[in-house]
Design a protein around this motif. Structure first.
Motif, mmCIF file in Angstrom:
data_model
loop_
_atom_site.group_PDB
_atom_site.id
_atom_site.type_symbol
_atom_site.label_atom_id
_atom_site.label_comp_id
_atom_site.label_asym_id
_atom_site.label_seq_id
_atom_site.Cartn_x
_atom_site.Cartn_y
_atom_site.Cartn_z
ATOM 1 N N GLN A 266 -90.379 1.452 34.090
ATOM 2 C CA GLN A 266 -90.288 1.734 32.660
ATOM 3 C C GLN A 266 -91.571 2.405 32.153
ATOM 4 O OE1 GLN A 266 -89.346 -1.890 30.598
ATOM 5 N NE2 GLN A 266 -87.293 -2.049 31.480
ATOM 6 N N ASP A 269 -91.539 6.017 33.270
ATOM 7 C CA ASP A 269 -90.658 6.857 32.441
ATOM 8 C C ASP A 269 -91.358 7.207 31.124
ATOM 9 O OD1 ASP A 269 -88.704 6.727 34.366
ATOM 10 O OD2 ASP A 269 -87.567 5.098 33.383
ATOM 11 N N LYS A 270 -92.042 6.216 30.573
ATOM 12 C CA LYS A 270 -92.744 6.441 29.306
ATOM 13 C C LYS A 270 -93.894 7.422 29.512
ATOM 14 C CE LYS A 270 -94.291 3.846 25.290
ATOM 15 N NZ LYS A 270 -94.531 2.504 24.718
ATOM 16 N N GLU A 273 -92.535 10.875 29.686
ATOM 17 C CA GLU A 273 -92.128 11.298 28.344
ATOM 18 C C GLU A 273 -93.337 11.762 27.520
ATOM 19 O OE1 GLU A 273 -90.214 9.252 24.361
ATOM 20 O OE2 GLU A 273 -89.702 8.411 26.330
#
Length: 330
Positions: A266, A269-270, A273
């Protein structure tokens, strides 16, 4: 075997070595000539399943055979009791069973037959060999030896029990020298009221109780002296229990690794981004992510090491069962 410790109660030792030297020498020689490590078995006890222990029954048998060959024999006496206290106080003063029976009947009560015995008796010296449960020694000291002493059948009693060291290599609940002697001392010098010489015995060489350290040939010999039927039944049940327990432990450890890895994914992914938004690694937001990720990575590595430790180390009982199954299948 050897006599590791002894306890002298009411001058029993002096009596034996000065008046019955030949008898105590026989007992010492009997114990000395027995190699306890030849009398081993595989424990069927649930908690200690698969461990290699001394075979108490076999040791009792070989001691009995050796002492019997030297003229020591079991001594058994029948006597009568009743439920009436006043009559009982009269009866206990008599040693003849028929006289006891008559006294009870004459007082209008029913005579109840009972008996007492000692393992060995020779020339008024009684011997009890006790590899049984802890309460058996107290019964020997306070009932058996006392009973025959007050009847004037014996002058002294000898109690032979394992030391703590040897007890650890026997089935659960066995009495041991250091504890039983402490009990006698705690009760005071005159209790029990009979001279008793307590001997703590053990093997000359300490055994390894883990079957995994033995060769298949050595285990095959030990198994031949064990209860194979009961052992197989217990092993089947234990293997199922331990395998399920081991699988649960591995699953729990793996889930912890996966959970941490999920948190790291997670964060990754952040991170991607934020990078798409044009932020640099030196930015406060990404720096915080990197810091969190490094901490999680340490936790994941620790969790994975724990998983590997569990995976590479099956339960000890399961290892023992698998080793014994291998031998039984040969």
């Amino acid at each position: 075997m050897r006599i590791a410790f002894s306890y002298n109660h009411l001058h029993a030792e002096e009596f034996l070595y000065y008046r019955k030297k030949a008898l105590i020498d026989e007992i010492e020689k009997c114990l000395r000539d027995i190699d306890a490590n030849k009398y081993l078995k595989i424990s069927c006890d649930k908690a200690n399943l698969g461990l290699i222990y001394y075979d108490q029954k076999a040791l009792n048998t070989v001691i009995k055979e050796t002492l019997t060959a030297s003229g020591w024999n079991e001594y058994k006496i029948s006597y009568y009791v009743t439920n009436d206290e006043r009559t009982s106080k009269i009866v206990v003063k008599e040693t003849d069973a028929e006289v006891q029976k008559k006294i009870i009947k004459d007082n209008g009560f029913e005579p109840l037959n009972s008996f007492n015995q000692v393992d060995f008796l020779k020339e008024r010296v009684a011997v009890e060999v006790q590899f049984g449960k802890y309460f058996s020694v107290a019964y020997d000291l306070h009932v058996k030896h006392t009973f025959f002493y007050l009847r004037d059948d014996i002058d002294v009693g000898i109690e032979i029990i394992p030391t703590h060291k040897m007890m650890l290599c026997m089935d659960t609940g066995v009495a041991w020298f250091e504890n039983e002697v402490t009990n006698v001392i705690r009760e005071g010098r005159n209790n029990p009221s009979v001279p008793i010489y307590i001997l703590g015995i053990e093997s000359d060489d300490h055994i390894d109780t883990d079957p995994c350290t033995y060769t298949n040939k050595e285990l095959a010999d030990i198994l031949s002296h064990s209860d194979i039927g009961k052992l197989k039944s217990q092993m089947k049940r234990a293997k199922l229990e331990d395998t399920e327990k081991w699988d649960r432990q591995k699953k729990k450890a793996q889930e912890k690794v996966d959970k941490i890895q999920g948190e790291m994914d997670q964060l990754n992914d952040k991170y991607l981004e934020l990078k798409k938004q044009g932020l640099e690694d030196s930015s406060r937001e990404i720096a915080e992510l990197i810091n969190k990720n490094e901490k999680l990575q340490l936790k994941r590595d620790e969790a994975y090491s724990k998983y590997c430790e569990i995976d590479e180390n099956p339960p000890a009982r399961l290892n023992r069962v698998c080793k014994l199954e291998e031998v039984l299948q040969d």
